[in-house]
Every structure is written in structure tokens, then in C-alpha cells.
Enzyme design. Structure first.
Site, PDB file in Angstrom:
ATOM      1  N   GLU A 185       1.522  -6.836   5.621  1.00 25.83           N
ATOM      2  CA  GLU A 185       0.329  -7.762   5.353  1.00 25.83           C
ATOM      3  C   GLU A 185       0.427  -8.899   6.386  1.00 25.83           C
ATOM      4  O   GLU A 185       0.176 -10.098   5.983  1.00 25.83           O
ATOM      5  CB  GLU A 185       0.182  -7.895   4.146  1.00 25.83           C
ATOM      6  CG  GLU A 185      -0.577  -6.968   3.253  1.00 25.83           C
ATOM      7  CD  GLU A 185      -1.100  -7.458   2.127  1.00 25.83           C
ATOM      8  OE1 GLU A 185      -0.825  -8.290   1.354  1.00 25.83           O
ATOM      9  OE2 GLU A 185      -1.975  -6.514   1.347  1.00 25.83           O
ATOM     10  N   GLU A 254      -3.206   0.526   0.501  1.00 24.29           N
ATOM     11  CA  GLU A 254      -3.120  -0.295  -0.957  1.00 24.29           C
ATOM     12  C   GLU A 254      -4.490  -0.104  -1.423  1.00 24.29           C
ATOM     13  O   GLU A 254      -5.256  -1.172  -1.371  1.00 24.29           O
ATOM     14  CB  GLU A 254      -2.393  -1.489  -0.949  1.00 24.29           C
ATOM     15  CG  GLU A 254      -0.955  -1.379  -0.706  1.00 24.29           C
ATOM     16  CD  GLU A 254      -0.212  -2.966  -0.837  1.00 24.29           C
ATOM     17  OE1 GLU A 254      -0.922  -3.679  -1.263  1.00 24.29           O
ATOM     18  OE2 GLU A 254       0.723  -3.192  -0.041  1.00 24.29           O
TER      19      GLU A 254
HETATM   20  C1  GAL Z   1      -0.561  -6.885  -1.363  1.00 20.58           C
HETATM   21  C2  GAL Z   1       1.041  -6.507  -1.269  1.00 20.58           C
HETATM   22  C3  GAL Z   1       1.954  -6.118  -1.964  1.00 20.58           C
HETATM   23  C4  GAL Z   1       1.355  -6.174  -3.460  1.00 20.58           C
HETATM   24  C5  GAL Z   1      -0.173  -6.775  -3.829  1.00 20.58           C
HETATM   25  C6  GAL Z   1      -0.547  -7.075  -4.883  1.00 20.58           C
HETATM   26  O1  GAL Z   1      -1.006  -8.054  -0.660  1.00 20.58           O
HETATM   27  O2  GAL Z   1       0.995  -5.973   0.197  1.00 20.58           O
HETATM   28  O3  GAL Z   1       3.092  -5.839  -1.968  1.00 20.58           O
HETATM   29  O4  GAL Z   1       1.951  -7.805  -3.439  1.00 20.58           O
HETATM   30  O5  GAL Z   1      -0.482  -7.228  -2.895  1.00 20.58           O
HETATM   31  O6  GAL Z   1       0.058  -6.350  -5.945  1.00 20.58           O
END
Ligand code: GAL
Length: 852
Positions: A185, A254
Site C-alpha cells: 500500500e 485485501e
Molecule cells: C491495510 C494493510 C493491512 C492491514 C489493514 C487493516 O491497509 O495493508 O496490512 O493493516 O489495512 O487491517
């Protein structure tokens, strides 16, 4: 002669044979604009995050199996640099850090792996996964075009890749790893790094590709990810995302299945129907790989949580709960969603979708190529159900839902209609020790053998403490070797000082966080804490000073180091001042005076957390101190019988850390309460989700239960040690095991057919109507009783159902007949089975059962 000739001949043959063996098991992974292409075939894949250090190696095979059974193809994990290289150049891949074993556990279960190396990982992990020594390299600047940083990042990335290659784990070698990520990110924050950020990303991409893993690399949330890296999406919804090139597939790294918890925050959860909707929308609009972050969240053992203020539980409301048990109906409904999507796979990989509007807030996407056709019908309206017409047929679409039609005709699943079972669980208390009036403890069922204690002294106890003028930032001073840093100074009172009112003064301490305790002449004078939203502390407390020398001891504690944002590595902690004494006539600023520093607690130095190392500090006295700060406690307990997951309920304690047999189960903090407001009784799944939309436990402790993995326990007796920072009563803690109390399902007549009956458009079994399915959660269990059954218009939730006005008298008998004595059962939801208690009304069946 002949013998020589034979050997000459044999060797090349062997080489060829070996090569063939290798070649036959190697998997070729590439991609095109539709999908990842595995051995020449485009694939529709479902993935889920399971982070290896957040569970234990003995849990891994079970988690993998539940992932596989839940319909996953891929398991994703970050690689956590800090645990693998705690000291520069000294690697550790043992125990919970055994990445090779974890990847093999996935392979053994038939799962692929997506290895997100980072090595910056965010992940609510301490310092985003960076080891602290990195911070002290001269001239280093993290995550930018900086030689010292790039050198270290490349060295660790190479180490991980070499370790994976050494174990033959890349698909190109016949292993399970089909995908890998570099950075994480960075696109969210790269503008803060200017041009150097741009060149850093180009460098990172080139560096990764040069490692020649034979599988594609991704960068998440990085719109300018250089070719051949695939830029991917993270978020609660990613159906709108498009990759930066028409030759790259649409991947979602994600999909947040819930959200993380902070000490002092309410508990977030994400409704199953909304998560299912997001998943279906993604595949509807051209996606071919999505990953649940998290599929199993697990536990932040030790001091691994990031933050500040990330809780020890990393449950995440994931489909598998913190303890490794499936969370229903989330796990089961998503399994049904995955099945439905896989039934569409032949059409999904054949072509791009064509879009069709079905009126306001309703749309269809159709994948039609040759003889295959699959369609997704969506109602994006946040309020109204709709009936739409598609291919000449009428379809009822609940608000905020997607119906999946693997043959462009029959609905096998609607994301808002859950057929899967739900469960209620209970934490069964195993008894605790209670304190008698004489201070002795009385043990019940689970023998806790009484508590010994050791007092953690206030202030500096080490001989080689450092004294310097001025206040030092904490992380630079401790290098995070401990949560704790003592700041100690003294003032000499002659009488009549302007900062005094008689013997009274006010102490003011400003700190970057995260928690603070102040002592005057060894006596507690006040404490303060920051929060996840602002770790800054300003402690103001009245104090009494005596003539002569007065000792001021300040204990500053961290609760997980920052893990997110531009320059997060430079966010400091600890008392950076000012520190002042103030009175009616004036102020004494102590910020630049001489301060003496001690990193860590005396008890940490003595390894009190590890009772196998005997220490004379421990006092065995029935009248152990309670509700006093800075006390170590120690006891023994017997391992709870059975194999249900074990947790400690720390209600009664303040804040601290706990160790079982020398292993830290994490920080506990049951006195840190969630705000009174912001929670909802029942969360409406319709409409866009956000991390603050669905919260529970307002006004209650953020976390009371702390997981003790079974593998931390030994047969017979176990040691437990607590370090209590603020004050608590260990006689109040209790041991619990987690088990399923009830298994329930609620299925309506108008739900789609049972998804299992669908095999292919040609072979689909006779339309049977929906069925209610129940299955005991543990192997060996059978359904022992039906607690409730109703066919008609029942209402309520699992554990709390009621009959409606319309109710069939046969419901209980039918459910008992079908389900008692078996591990799983299926009951058709139709009037054929139950008679019709109210014609013209849509009826549903509810069953609540117990397993034993
Ligand atoms: C994203 C990140 C993850 C985790 C998630 C929130 O931005 O890539 O590693 O932090 O947010 O749980």
C-alpha cells in the site's frame, strides 16, 4: 571397457530423468487480462489471509483444512521481518516463525500460497514488521530511495526468496507459491516521499523481478506499479477497481472480513450478507482472485501488536475465529458463495462480462461464450427489494444483494439469503481461585495453586543506568527491548520555592505516549494513558514534596509501535516534555535537568516471567498484595481437560502482560473500556460498510478473554506469571474453554435450492427447493437434542427463537426424526414435509439443536 561405457550412458539418462521429474511437478504461473493462468488455464481463485505467527504450528493444519473446506484455493500470508531477523544478520525460522513449515502445511492441504514479503507489512504488527535495529542504521530513511534502506530491504527479500527456493516452494519448482507481493500500500502514502518515492517503487519492482521466482509479483494499492507487476486493490469493496494495464487481471488482495480491535475501542464486526455481497460484486464485475483479510486473524502474542493500542486479540470477525473455530454463519455462507462462483468458472474465464442495466440500482453482468453462460444479478439499492426481469424471467432480488446464476437461468445463491447454519458459543468457566477473608485463596475445580508475588521496585535499580541532561525520546532509547522506560530525577526543596504552596505543588508531564505512571519519593502520584486516536498524554497531578531531596520517578510504557502512515517509523513515544512543577508563584521546568534512564523493568532483567529460572525475588504469602501497581504474580494451574480452546478471563486485573510456561500470551488490559456510544444493537447489512459502522461492546472492556494456545500447555502443571502494571486482583481471573452451545439454521421457502444439488446445467438434479442443513462442529459429535423447531413464521436469533402466529405442529417431530443421533442432517423446507399452517404466506423453518 564395457563397464565404463555403461556408466557414461547412465549419467545423462539419470539427468534427463531427474529433469523430467522436476518438470512434471513444476507449475507455470502467468497472467493475462482476465486471470492468473496456471499451467495454461485461467483460474478463478478464492484466497484468505492466515498469518503464521498469529497462531501456533500445531494449529496450522487444522486452519488450512478449514480454509480448504470453506472453499479457498489460496492462503495468503505476510512475512514478518522483525521475527525472522531480531538481530541484524541473525535469522530465526523456528517454531511459530517456521515459514517453510507453514507453506508446506498449505501445500499438504492442497492450497496455493500468496507470499506477501513486504517486507513492510503494516498488518497492525509492531513497527509494521520492521526490526528496530533498522532504525539505527546511520543515514537510513525507510521506504524511499535511500541506499542503506534498499540494501537491507533487498538483503531480507533475497533471504526469504532463497529460503523458499531452498525448500522448493515456488510453483515454478513444484511448490504451492503462485504469487508474491513486494511493498504494501505504498501508493496510499507515496506523495509524502515525492520523487524519491517514485524511484523507490521502480527500484522495488525491479529488485523483486530480478529474484527470478518464476511467479508473478503484485503491488497492492499502487496505481503506478511498473510492469510486469500487477497492481491490486485493498478495501471493503473492490468491484470498481481496474488494473493499470489491459494485460493485467483484476485482483483484490485485501477484502476486509471485519476490522481490527484497539484497547479502548468497541469491537467491530462485518455482517455476513454485506461481505458476501462485496465478494459477489467483485466476481460479477470481472474480478478473478479475491483474498479475505483476514480468514483467520488469530492472536498478537507477546509484544507483537502494532498500534499503538492494538489489542492482543486479532480476531477480525474473520470466518475462522481467533481460537481456530469456524465462525457461523460467516464461514458457511461464504463457502456457499465460493461454490456458486466456482460453478460459474467455465464462463468467467472464457470472456469479459457484458453489462446490462435492469433499472435504477439494478444491473446484470453476463459471461457468455459458446455454450457456457453465467450471470450475476445485483440489486445495489440500500433499502428496496426488487423484482427484475432477466432473459424473460422474473427474479426477486433483496436490497443490497447479488443472485448468482451459473447457467444464466437458475439462481443457486443470493448473497443476502443465508442457508448456512449459525452457532452460539459459550466460554465455560473452569473455576478460579477466590480470596478468603484471611487473604488466602480458595481453589475451585481448576487448581490454581495460590499466588506468589514479587514487587517491581519504583525507579532506577540498575547500576549502569544512563544519566543525561534533558528528556529522551523512548523508542530511540529502548530500541523497543522493553515496553518500559524509567525517567528519574530529583529536586531539592529548601522551602518557599515559587512552585510550592506550602508543601504542595502540581506535577505536569507531557508525553508522546502511550501510558505513564508518576511516583514522588517512591509513592504513586498519578497515571495517564493515550488512545488509538491520540497517544499524546498530559498528566497533571497534585503532589506533596518534603524538605530536602525529593525523588521523581516516571514510568513510561508503550503499547505496540506505530505501523501505518508516511514516516510512521519516526513517530516517537515517551516523555519528551515539558515536565514541570508549578505553584501559585511560579514554575520549575525540569525538562532540561539531569535525568537518569533505565530501559525495562528489574523483573524483566531477572527473567521473572520464566519461572523455570528460580529467583529469590518471589514471596509466597497468602496475603499477597492486590490492587497495587507494579507487582509480579506467579501461580500454577492444571491443563484443562479435553481439546477445546483455552482462554483466560482477565477481569479483575488492570493492565499488564501474561506468560504461560515462559511464553508470553500478550498484553492484557481488561480495564480499558470502549466508549459508551457508537454501537448498534443489530447492524443493517444494507449499504456501504465502514470500519465504524457495526460496533459492539460499547462501555465494556475491549478485551477480557486472552487465548492460551493448547501447545503452550504441558500435561499436568503449568506456570502462569503476570506482570501487573496498574493494579489488579489475580484471584479474580478465571480459565475458560470455548465450545459450541447451539447449532441453528433459519431457511425460508423462497431461498434458492440447496446449492449442493447443482452440478452443471445438464446434470442439475430435480429442483428440490431449499433445505435446512445442520452439522455438528466437532468430529465425533452427534445431534443430541432439538431445542427448538418451528415451520411457519418464527422469529428471533440462535438461542432465542420464538414461534410466530403461523406454526406447523409437526415441526419438532420432523426435525427430531431427521436429525437426532446423526452428525449432520438436511431437512427440506417445504409444506410437503410440514403441512401448510398458513397458505399464501411465505414460510420458513427454524431449528436449534445441541451436539454432544
Ligand atoms: C491495510 C494493510 C493491512 C492491514 C489493514 C487493516 O491497509 O495493508 O496490512 O493493516 O489495512 O487491517
Amino acid at each position: 571397457m564395457a563397464a565404463v561405457g555403461c556408466r557414461q550412458l547412465l549419467l545423462p539418462v539419470l539427468v534427463v530423468l531427474l529433469c523430467l521429474a522436476g518438470a512434471s511437478s513444476a507449475t507455470n504461473v502467468t497472467y493475462d487480462h482476465r486471470a492468473l493462468v496456471i499451467d495454461g488455464v485461467r483460474r478463478v481463485l478464492v484466497s484468505g489471509s492466515i498469518h503464521y505467527p498469529r497462531s501456533t504450528p500445531d494449529m496450522w493444519p487444522g486452519l488450512m483444512q478449514k480454509a480448504k473446506d470453506g472453499g479457498l484455493d489460496v492462503v495468503e500470508t505476510y512475512v514478518f521481518w522483525d521475527i525472522h531477523e531480531p538481530v541484524q544478520g541473525q535469522y530465526d525460522f523456528e517454531g511459530r516463525k517456521d515459514l517453510v513449515r507453514f507453506v508446506k502445511a498449505a501445500a499438504d492441504t492442497g492450497l496455493y500460497v500468496h507470499l506477501r514479503i513486504g517486507p513492510y507489512v503494516c498488518a497492525e504488527w509492531n513497527y509494521g514488521g520492521f526490526p528496530l535495529w533498522l532504525h539505527f542504521i546511520p543515514g537510513i530513511k525507510f521506504r524511499t530511495d535511500n541506499e542503506p534502506f534498499k540494501t537491507e530491504m533487498q538483503r531480507f527479500t533475497e533471504k526469504v526468496v532463497a529460503t523458499m527456493k531452498g525448500a522448493g516452494l515456488y510453483a515454478s519448482q513444484g511448490g504451492p507459491i503462485i504469487l508474491s507481493q513486494i511493498e504494501n500500500e505504498y501508493g496510499n502514502i507515496d506523495s509524502a516521499y515525492g520523487a524519491a518515492g517514485k524511484s523507490y517503487i521502480r527500484w522495488a519492482a525491479g529488485m523483486a523481478v530480478a529474484l527470478d521466482t518464476g511467479v508473478p509479483w503484485v503491488m497492492c494499492q499502487q496505481a503506478d506499479a511498473p510492469d510486469p507487476l500487477i497492481n491490486t486493490c485493498n478495501g471493503f469493496y473492490c468491484d470498481q477497481f481496474t488494473p493499470n494495464s489491459n494485460s493485467k487481471p483484476k485482483l483484490w488482495t485485501e477484502n476486509w472480513s471485519g476490522w481490527f480491535l484497539s484497547f479502548g475501542g468497541a469491537v467491530p464486526y462485518r455482517p455476513t450478507e454485506d461481505l458476501a455481497f462485496a465478494v459477489a460484486r467483485f466476481y460479477q464485475r470481472g474480478g478473478t482472485l479475491q483474498n479475505y483479510y483476514m480468514y483467520h486473524g488469530g492472536t498478537n502474542f507477546g509484544r507483537s501488536s502494532g498500534g499503538p493500542f492494538i489489542s492482543t486479540s486479532y480476531d477480525y470477525d474473520a470466518p475462522i475465529d481467533e481460537y481456530g473455530l469456524v465462525r457461523q454463519p460467516k464461514w458457511g455462507h461464504l463457502k456457499d458463495v465460493h461454490k456458486a462462483i466456482k460453478q460459474c468458472e467455465p464462463a468467467l474465464i472464457a470472456t469479459d462480462p457484458s453489462y446490462m442495466s435492469m433499472g435504477q440500482n439494478a444491473e446484470a453482468h453476463v459471461y457468455k461464450a459458446g455454450s457456457v453462460c453465467a450471470a450475476f444479478l445485483a440489486n445495489m439499492d440500500t433499502q428496496s427489494d426488487k423484482t427484475v426481469t432477466f432473459n424473460g424471467n422474473a427474479y426477486k432480488l433483496p436490497a443490497w444483494s447479488v443472485s448468482i446464476l451459473p447457467d444464466c437461468k437458475n439462481v443457486v445463491l443470493n448473497t443476502a439469503q443465508i442457508n448456512s447454519q449459525t452457532t452460539t458459543s459459550e466460554m465455560r468457566s473452569l473455576g478460579s481461585s477466590t480470596k478468603a477473608s484471611d487473604g488466602s485463596s480458595i481453589e475451585t475445580e481448576l487448581a490454581l495453586s495460590g499466588w506468589s508475588y514479587a514487587i517491581e521496585p519504583v525507579g532506577i535499580t540498575t547500576e549502569n543506568a544512563l544519566t543525561k541532561p534533558g528528556l529522551m525520546e523512548q523508542i530511540n532509547t529502548t530500541a523497543d527491548a522493553s515496553d518500559f522506560l524509567w525517567y528519574s530525577t530529583s529536586v531539592v526543596v529548601k522551602g518557599g520555592e515559587p512552585y510550592l504552596n506550602g508543601s504542595q505543588s502540581n506535577l505536569l508531564v507531557n508525553s508522546l505516549g502511550h501510558v505513564l505512571q508518576a511516583y514522588i519519593n517512591g509513592k504513586f502520584a498519578g497515571s495517564a494513558k493515550g488512545s488509538a486516536t491520540s497517544s499524546l498524554i498530559s498528566l497533571q497531578t497534585p503532589i506533596t514534596l518534603v524538605p530536602g531531596k525529593n525523588k521523581i520517578d516516571l514510568l513510561s510504557g508503550t503499547v505496540g509501535l506505530s505501523n501505518y502512515g508516511a514516516f510512521f517509523d519516526l513517530v516517537g513515544a515517551g516523555i519528551t516534555g515539558p515536565v514541570k512543577l508549578s505553584g501559585p508563584k511560579g514554575v520549575l521546568d525540569l525538562s532540561s535537568t539531569d535525568w537518569t534512564y533505565q530501559v525495562g523493568l528489574r523483573g524483566e532483567g531477572l527473567h521473572l516471567y520464566n519461572p523455570s529460572e528460580a529467583s529469590p525475588e518471589w514471596v509466597s504469602d497468602k496475603a499477597y498484595p492486590t490492587n497495587q501497581p507494579l507487582i509480579w504474580y506467579k501461580s500454577k494451574f492444571t491443563t484443562p481437560a479435553g481439546d477445546d480452546p483455552v482462554a483466560i478471563d482477565f477481569t479483575g486485573m488492570g493492565k499488564g502482560e501474561a506468560w504461560v510456561n515462559g511464553q508470553s500470551i500478550g498484553r492484557y488490559w481488561p480495564t480499558n473500556l470502549a466508549p459508551q456510544s457508537g454501537c448498534v444493537n443489530s447492524c443493517n447489512y444494507r449499504g456501504p460498510y465502514s470500519s465504524s459502522k457495526c460496533l459492539k461492546k460499547c462501555g465494556q472492556p475491549s478485551q477480557t478473554l486472552y487465548h492460551v494456545p493448547r501447545s503452550f500447555l504441558q500435561p499436568g502443571s503449568n506456570d502462569i506469571v503476570l506482570f501487573e502494571q496498574f493494579g489488579g486482583d489475580p484471584s479474580k481471573i478465571s480459565f475458560t474453554t470455548k465450545q459450541t452451545a447451539s447449532v441453528c439454521a433459519h431457511v425460508s421457502e423462497d431461498h434458492p435450492d440447496q446449492i449442493d444439488s447443482w452440478i452443471s446445467p445438464q446434470q442439475k438434479v430435480q429442483r428440490s427447493g431449499p433445505a435446512l442443513r445442520l452439522e455438528c462442529p466437532k468430529a465425533g459429535q452427534v445431534i443430541s437434542s432439538i431445542k427448538f423447531a418451528s415451520f411457519g413464521t418464527p422469529s428471533g436469533t440462535c438461542g432465542n427463537y420464538n414461534h410466530g402466529e403461523c406454526s406447523s405442529p409437526q415441526a419438532l417431530a420432523v426435525a427430531q426424526e431427521a436429525c437426532i443421533g446423526v452428525s449432520s442432517c438436511s431437512v427440506p423446507v417445504s409444506t410437503k414435509n410440514f403441512g401448510d399452517p398458513c397458505t399464501g404466506v411465505t414460510k420458513s423453518l427454524v431449528v436449534e439443536a445441541a451436539c454432544s
